[in-house]
Design a protein around this motif. Structure first.
Motif, mmCIF file in Angstrom:
data_model
loop_
_atom_site.group_PDB
_atom_site.id
_atom_site.type_symbol
_atom_site.label_atom_id
_atom_site.label_comp_id
_atom_site.label_asym_id
_atom_site.label_seq_id
_atom_site.Cartn_x
_atom_site.Cartn_y
_atom_site.Cartn_z
ATOM 1 N N THR A 123 0.814 -1.229 0.000
ATOM 2 C CA THR A 123 0.000 0.000 0.000
ATOM 3 C C THR A 123 0.841 1.269 0.000
ATOM 4 O OG1 THR A 123 -0.117 0.044 2.417
ATOM 5 C CG2 THR A 123 -1.829 -1.194 1.250
ATOM 6 N N LYS A 124 2.138 1.123 0.247
ATOM 7 C CA LYS A 124 3.042 2.269 0.357
ATOM 8 C C LYS A 124 2.540 3.272 1.396
ATOM 9 C CE LYS A 124 6.154 1.023 -2.604
ATOM 10 N NZ LYS A 124 7.515 0.689 -2.133
ATOM 11 N N THR A 125 2.099 2.743 2.532
ATOM 12 C CA THR A 125 1.626 3.609 3.619
ATOM 13 C C THR A 125 2.411 3.312 4.886
ATOM 14 O OG1 THR A 125 -0.090 2.018 4.272
ATOM 15 C CG2 THR A 125 -0.711 3.748 2.687
ATOM 16 N N THR A 126 2.449 4.303 5.769
ATOM 17 C CA THR A 126 3.167 4.148 7.031
ATOM 18 C C THR A 126 2.423 4.911 8.124
ATOM 19 O OG1 THR A 126 5.335 4.329 8.077
ATOM 20 C CG2 THR A 126 4.688 6.128 6.624
ATOM 21 N N GLN A 127 3.048 5.026 9.311
ATOM 22 C CA GLN A 127 2.447 5.704 10.453
ATOM 23 C C GLN A 127 3.360 6.821 10.950
ATOM 24 O OE1 GLN A 127 2.269 1.754 12.407
ATOM 25 N NE2 GLN A 127 0.240 2.376 13.141
ATOM 26 N N GLY A 167 -2.034 5.135 7.800
ATOM 27 C CA GLY A 167 -2.313 5.110 6.370
ATOM 28 C C GLY A 167 -1.735 6.286 5.608
ATOM 29 N N LEU A 168 -0.608 6.830 6.095
ATOM 30 C CA LEU A 168 -0.002 7.966 5.397
ATOM 31 C C LEU A 168 0.742 7.466 4.166
ATOM 32 C CD1 LEU A 168 1.650 11.064 6.803
ATOM 33 C CD2 LEU A 168 3.022 9.681 5.255
ATOM 34 N N LYS A 169 0.353 7.932 2.984
ATOM 35 C CA LYS A 169 0.969 7.487 1.739
ATOM 36 C C LYS A 169 2.298 8.217 1.547
ATOM 37 C CE LYS A 169 -3.264 6.206 -0.699
ATOM 38 N NZ LYS A 169 -4.125 6.423 -1.880
ATOM 39 N N VAL A 170 3.340 7.430 1.278
ATOM 40 C CA VAL A 170 4.671 8.024 1.135
ATOM 41 C C VAL A 170 4.971 8.255 -0.337
ATOM 42 C CG1 VAL A 170 5.494 6.908 3.228
ATOM 43 C CG2 VAL A 170 5.796 5.759 1.039
ATOM 44 N N ALA A 171 5.947 9.126 -0.569
ATOM 45 C CA ALA A 171 6.321 9.475 -1.939
ATOM 46 C C ALA A 171 6.951 8.269 -2.637
ATOM 47 C CB ALA A 171 7.310 10.645 -1.931
#
Length: 415
Positions: free
Chosen positions: A342-346, A404-408
């Protein structure tokens, strides 16, 4: 250790130093006399140690000291005293490098006492204990950990000498006192609460094979290897457990608990959203709050600019590698995972030092063997390292997690 034994040890040290001085000055007869006196004193110490080891079995008929009258803390302080001595350091080195036959009776007594206490801290077999690392080497290990990117810099570390207990914590932030007239009933400050947190030290262990050649090397080279190994292993263990611990009977994780408030990140991160995150905890917690994220989240936020074209991450003029977001420090820990699919983090924000406690045994243990597994066949010695700590959330109100923060993407990352 009795008062008499302590006095004899001090006298032995004085005699030995005087003998060494006499030898240096060429006073051989005086040196011989002092050495004979020192040997007599050492024989007395050995007899006291031997007598102490002849413990009588417990029976109801014998006189005993009631539990409430005992002073276990004195024993712990006593152990701390000799763990810091040169004598314990030498004994520790001998036993770990396979020179147990060279141990004196006094050295054996010290080591037996240490390993007995460490076994009492083990939840499983009494074989789980090891030899406590000498105090100066433990300090070196902790110093080395602090020089790296350790989660200890985020949380409050509470040293503990026992395996479990309760810890009283204050929750909430201070409120203004009421204007109260003389003889008027004083009102209760309802926002302040006290709670009992139960902690239970967990054991983390692993082993490292070391070639026999290193054991024949100098003490300095040997201890340098031990310090590097334990500090790097402890750093990895602590960071992973305190971020991702499973809770309940395990360490409680900062990112895996259900106590902290959680906010879902929008598809596009904006300054307005980040300000809302900051203001989602009350002002009393914001004064000492920090942002915690991995490198990919940091780069994503670094791409965000205000209306004047300036990046929202402000460099700290005192440290070129440090940045602030809305005036609060940004800490980067790559132990925080980015989901590959998902390319997401916290991201964490809050006063983590106030809200989280790491209960730390503060000492490390080591045991060695040259016969286990294939150590004998490969001419190696296996060293088992042990660390003990626990982690608990003590105030869930002061931290918020962005999920669910989408990273570059890779090609969009700022160089």
């Amino acid at each position: 250790m009795t008062k008499k034994e302590r006095e004899l040890r001090q006298l032995l040290k004085t005699k030995r130093e005087a003998a060494e001085k006499a030898i240096e000055e060429g006073k051989n007869e005086e040196a011989r006399s002092l050495m004979d006196e020192a040997k007599g004193i050492k024989n007395q110490i050995d007899l006291l140690i031997e007598a102490r080891e002849l413990d009588a079995p417990d029976t109801e008929e014998r006189d005993f000291v009631p539990e409430k009258e005992r002073k276990p803390q004195e024993d712990k302080e006593e152990q701390c005293e000799f763990i810091a001595t040169k004598e314990y350091r030498q004994a520790w080195f001998k036993v770990l490098t396979g020179k147990e036959d060279d141990l004196s009776q006094e050295e054996r007594g010290m080591l037996q006492k240490v390993i007995k206490e460490n076994r009492q801290l083990s939840a499983g077999s009494d074989k789980d204990g090891g030899y406590t690392v000498p105090e100066d080497i433990s300090r070196e290990i902790l110093k080395s950990i602090h020089e790296m990117n350790t989660v200890r810099n985020l949380v409050t570390v509470v040293p503990k000498n026992t395996s479990y207990g309760n810890y009283t914590v204050r929750k909430g932030v201070a409120q203004k006192l009421y204007n109260t007239a003389e003889k008027e009933q004083i009102k209760e400050l309802k926002n302040m609460e006290f709670d009992q947190i139960t902690w239970n030290i967990k054991k983390f262990a692993g082993f490292l094979p070391i070639s026999s050649e290193l054991l024949d090397d100098s003490f300095l080279n040997f201890t340098r290897e031990i310090i590097d190994w334990l500090s790097e292993s402890a750093l990895t263990t602590e960071n992973d457990e305190i971020f991702y611990g499973k809770g309940d009977e395990n360490v409680e994780g900062l990112l895996t608990n259900d106590k902290f408030k959680k906010i879902d990140a929008p598809d596009e991160i904006t300054i307005k959203f980040l300000r809302r995150v900051k203001n989602s905890i009350v002002q009393g917690y914001r004064r000492n709050a920090v942002w915690v994220m991995n490198t990919e989240a940091f780069e994503t936020l670094a791409n965000i600019e205000d209306k004047n074209g300036r990046g929202i991450l402000a460099a700290d003029p005192r440290n070129e590698d440090a940045f602030n977001l809305f005036g609060r420090p940004v800490h980067v820990y790559d132990e925080i995972v980015t989901d590959d699919e998902t390319k997401t983090t916290q991201i964490l924000f809050g006063d983590i030092k106030r809200c989280y406690r790491m209960f730390d045994r503060k000492r490390f243990e080591i045991k060695s063997t040259d016969v286990g597994a294939d150590a004998f066949l490969t001419d190696q010695t296996y060293f088992r390292g042990i660390e003990r700590f626990d982690g608990r959330i003590v105030d869930p109100e002061g931290v918020v997690i962005v999920e669910g923060l989408k990273v570059a993407e890779g090609e969009e990352v700022t160089p």
